[in-house]
Design a protein around this motif. Structure first.
Motif, PDB file in Angstrom:
ATOM      1  N   PRO A  46     -36.404  -2.038 -40.656  1.00 54.35           N
ATOM      2  CA  PRO A  46     -37.375  -0.815 -40.788  1.00 54.35           C
ATOM      3  C   PRO A  46     -36.595   0.624 -40.309  1.00 54.35           C
ATOM      4  CG  PRO A  46     -37.894  -2.118 -38.862  1.00 54.35           C
ATOM      5  CD  PRO A  46     -36.947  -2.750 -39.573  1.00 54.35           C
ATOM      6  N   PHE A  47     -35.511   0.896 -40.829  1.00 55.18           N
ATOM      7  CA  PHE A  47     -34.793   2.047 -40.544  1.00 55.18           C
ATOM      8  C   PHE A  47     -33.566   2.218 -41.639  1.00 55.18           C
ATOM      9  CE2 PHE A  47     -32.976  -1.734 -38.348  1.00 55.18           C
ATOM     10  CZ  PHE A  47     -31.759  -1.928 -38.711  1.00 55.18           C
TER      11      PHE A  47
ATOM     12  N   SER B 179     -20.623   2.378 -34.478  1.00 56.08           N
ATOM     13  CA  SER B 179     -21.077   1.849 -33.091  1.00 56.08           C
ATOM     14  C   SER B 179     -21.458   0.305 -33.391  1.00 56.08           C
ATOM     15  CB  SER B 179     -21.958   2.755 -32.432  1.00 56.08           C
ATOM     16  OG  SER B 179     -23.276   2.416 -33.086  1.00 56.08           O
ATOM     17  N   GLY B 180     -21.473  -0.260 -32.417  1.00 55.31           N
ATOM     18  CA  GLY B 180     -22.063  -1.791 -32.669  1.00 55.31           C
ATOM     19  C   GLY B 180     -23.547  -1.860 -33.182  1.00 55.31           C
ATOM     20  N   SER B 181     -24.332  -0.955 -32.719  1.00 54.63           N
ATOM     21  CA  SER B 181     -25.730  -0.983 -33.144  1.00 54.63           C
ATOM     22  C   SER B 181     -25.947  -0.515 -34.579  1.00 54.63           C
ATOM     23  CB  SER B 181     -26.631  -0.153 -32.103  1.00 54.63           C
ATOM     24  OG  SER B 181     -26.036   1.183 -32.276  1.00 54.63           O
ATOM     25  N   LYS B 182     -24.901   0.015 -35.130  1.00 59.40           N
ATOM     26  CA  LYS B 182     -24.946   0.564 -36.408  1.00 59.40           C
ATOM     27  C   LYS B 182     -24.217  -0.619 -37.428  1.00 59.40           C
ATOM     28  CE  LYS B 182     -24.869   5.485 -35.507  1.00 59.40           C
ATOM     29  NZ  LYS B 182     -24.178   6.772 -35.593  1.00 59.40           N
ATOM     30  N   LEU B 183     -23.044  -1.144 -36.718  1.00 57.25           N
ATOM     31  CA  LEU B 183     -22.495  -2.026 -37.625  1.00 57.25           C
ATOM     32  C   LEU B 183     -22.922  -3.306 -37.683  1.00 57.25           C
ATOM     33  CD1 LEU B 183     -19.589  -2.487 -38.962  1.00 57.25           C
ATOM     34  CD2 LEU B 183     -18.873  -3.634 -36.601  1.00 57.25           C
ATOM     35  N   ARG B 184     -23.698  -3.791 -36.688  1.00 62.20           N
ATOM     36  CA  ARG B 184     -24.419  -5.084 -36.836  1.00 62.20           C
ATOM     37  C   ARG B 184     -25.342  -5.399 -38.106  1.00 62.20           C
ATOM     38  NH1 ARG B 184     -27.110  -4.724 -32.709  1.00 62.20           N
ATOM     39  NH2 ARG B 184     -28.983  -4.226 -33.822  1.00 62.20           N
ATOM     40  N   PRO B 185     -26.137  -4.445 -38.403  1.00 61.14           N
ATOM     41  CA  PRO B 185     -27.252  -4.960 -39.623  1.00 61.14           C
ATOM     42  C   PRO B 185     -26.208  -4.982 -40.764  1.00 61.14           C
ATOM     43  CG  PRO B 185     -28.040  -2.798 -38.291  1.00 61.14           C
ATOM     44  CD  PRO B 185     -26.674  -3.347 -37.512  1.00 61.14           C
TER      45      PRO B 185
ATOM     46  N   GLN C  61     -34.561  -1.385 -33.573  1.00 61.46           N
ATOM     47  CA  GLN C  61     -33.570  -0.395 -32.946  1.00 61.46           C
ATOM     48  C   GLN C  61     -33.718   0.130 -31.769  1.00 61.46           C
ATOM     49  OE1 GLN C  61     -32.909   2.886 -36.124  1.00 61.46           O
ATOM     50  NE2 GLN C  61     -31.106   1.921 -36.602  1.00 61.46           N
ATOM     51  N   THR C  62     -33.103   0.982 -31.015  1.00 60.51           N
ATOM     52  CA  THR C  62     -33.517   1.371 -29.814  1.00 60.51           C
ATOM     53  C   THR C  62     -34.643   2.325 -29.690  1.00 60.51           C
ATOM     54  OG1 THR C  62     -31.845   3.611 -30.143  1.00 60.51           O
ATOM     55  CG2 THR C  62     -30.976   1.410 -29.091  1.00 60.51           C
ATOM     56  N   ILE C  63     -34.994   2.720 -30.838  1.00 58.23           N
ATOM     57  CA  ILE C  63     -36.748   3.262 -30.804  1.00 58.23           C
ATOM     58  C   ILE C  63     -37.447   2.488 -31.538  1.00 58.23           C
ATOM     59  CG2 ILE C  63     -35.545   5.648 -30.460  1.00 58.23           C
ATOM     60  CD1 ILE C  63     -36.053   6.355 -33.282  1.00 58.23           C
TER      61      ILE C  63
ATOM     62  N   ARG D 135     -32.777  -5.901 -29.756  1.00 61.97           N
ATOM     63  CA  ARG D 135     -31.388  -5.597 -29.244  1.00 61.97           C
ATOM     64  C   ARG D 135     -31.229  -5.215 -27.943  1.00 61.97           C
ATOM     65  NH1 ARG D 135     -29.538   0.121 -30.801  1.00 61.97           N
ATOM     66  NH2 ARG D 135     -27.898  -0.688 -29.301  1.00 61.97           N
ATOM     67  N   ASP D 136     -32.285  -4.665 -27.403  1.00 65.06           N
ATOM     68  CA  ASP D 136     -32.217  -3.976 -26.179  1.00 65.06           C
ATOM     69  C   ASP D 136     -33.581  -3.620 -25.428  1.00 65.06           C
ATOM     70  OD1 ASP D 136     -30.766  -2.820 -23.790  1.00 65.06           O
ATOM     71  OD2 ASP D 136     -29.703  -1.397 -25.177  1.00 65.06           O
ATOM     72  N   VAL D 137     -33.498  -3.603 -24.006  1.00 64.53           N
ATOM     73  CA  VAL D 137     -34.471  -3.348 -23.122  1.00 64.53           C
ATOM     74  C   VAL D 137     -34.119  -2.258 -22.236  1.00 64.53           C
ATOM     75  CG1 VAL D 137     -35.598  -5.355 -23.467  1.00 64.53           C
ATOM     76  CG2 VAL D 137     -34.017  -5.140 -21.515  1.00 64.53           C
TER      77      VAL D 137
END
Length: 373
Positions: A9-10, A18-24, A76-78, A114-116
């Motif tokens: 949903p993004f 970055s890792g967060s962008k690469l992983r998906p 995601q982070t948001i 992914r994150d808290v």
């Protein structure tokens, strides 16, 4: 034909830096490969909410969602309601519509959470009313997953106690390359080992200057290790003069490279560092650089943060030390003579246990029990 739905949903990043962008993207590629081997179609539903809503309705009308095995989702982070451009949802109900449809068809859904970081005051940048409002929305997102999902996927087991979602929690392999390089062009026997640190340099938590303290001790009597630091150029420019001088005094090479240039640099190295200070947050997070180092066949010397320690010691991929200069210096001296055996362990088991494909297999197993093929 059986299908699997990937629900992001993004908007996927065009420049995955970055890792967060690469992983998906890497997960999508691994799912496509996995699906091709099994005759399963992989459907990717991503983008702005308006685009997701239109494609979802199209696939429903075409019957392409009638034979789904499972759905893999990422956050995601948001919160996902805010991922449209401008953080204003154009179609605020599309996500619940998709999940309601899947629940109606008894399609198991798993979400990678992914994150808290928003639960840690020292990490979350918002303050006051904005912080309270955003944390309320994050908690709404947790309830959403609890309502519609079967499994919550996490970067590490240790993160589970910080995720307030009453569902089974499964840690996934970190996701690494399927093509570990062969021999390196590292140091010549009898010469100092070549080691690399890639990452931030302006945050004490990352431990670069702890590493320099340790390196000074390890090299005191005889130089056993040369260090190369790879960082963003703008970060280096902002570094205080005394810290720049210290890097120069210790003979540290500073590079600003990425992509293939960085991969080429990895080939020149004997091992890599992750010198982060131990903390509650660092104990459960899995550094992207850990996976990148191992994917390039590099043994890792890291501090005893729980999640990275479990991966490194579990696979025999390197050495663990405490987050102090004396312990790290001793580990540096030991590592310089032991990189060969760690490289062999990486070659033998890293792909099998920690690759992107292994990650997909774990998702499939967790959501279907390995059946449905």
């Amino acid at each position: 034909m059986k299908t699997v739905l990937l629900y992001y949903p993004f908007q996927l990043a065009k420049n995955a830096n970055s890792g967060s962008k690469l992983r998906p993207r890497k997960m999508h590629e691994a799912f496509l490969e996995w699906g091709k081997e099994r005759g399963i179609e992989i459907l990717l539903l991503s983008g702005q909410s308006k685009d997701r809503a239109a494609l979802f309705e199209q696939w429903k009308s075409e019957g392409r969602l009638d034979n789904l095995l499972f759905c893999y989702m990422e956050n995601q982070t948001i919160p996902f309601w805010l991922t449209d451009s401008g953080h204003i949802p154009k179609q605020p109900f599309v996500d619940s519509n998709v999940m309601s449809f899947l629940r109606g068809k008894n399609v198991p859904v798993g979400v990678f959470y992914r994150d808290v970081y928003w639960k840690f005051d020292e990490l979350y940048p918002l303050k006051g009313a904005k912080k309270a409002l955003m944390q309320f929305v994050y908690r709404m997102e947790e309830r959403f997953y609890e309502k519609y999902c079967k499994v919550v996927f996490l970067p590490s087991d240790a993160m589970g106690s910080f995720v307030d979602i009453n569902l089974p929690k499964v840690s996934l392999p970190p996701g690494g390359t399927d093509r570990i390089p062969g021999a390196s062009n590292g140091s010549v026997p009898g010469e100092p080992s070549k080691a690399i640190y890639v990452g931030g340099i302006n945050n004490e938590d990352y431990g670069l200057f702890l590493l320099l303290d340790a390196l000074e001790k390890a090299n005191a009597d005889k130089k056993v290790c040369d260090l190369t630091v790879v960082c963003r150029e703008d970060e280096f420019e902002k570094l205080p003069a005394d810290k720049k001088e210290r890097l120069e005094r210790q003979g540290v090479a500073v590079r600003h490279v990425s992509g293939e240039d960085l991969n080429d640099l990895y080939l020149e190295m004997d091992f890599a560092f992750i010198p982060r200070y131990k903390s509650t947050y660092n104990d459960f997070s899995v550094p992207v650089k850990l996976v990148e180092y191992l994917s390039n066949g590099l043994p890792v010397l890291a501090t005893n943060c729980s999640a990275q320690e479990e991966i490194i010691e579990g696979g025999g991929y390197g050495l663990i030390c405490e987050d102090n200069a004396a312990s790290m210096a001793a580990a540096i001296s030991r590592m310089t003579g032991e990189t060969g055996k760690y490289r062999e362990n990486i070659k033998e088991t890293f792909i099998q246990n920690h690759s992107w494909k292994a990650r997909v297999e774990k998702v499939h197993e967790s959501l279907t029990g390995g059946g449905g093929l």
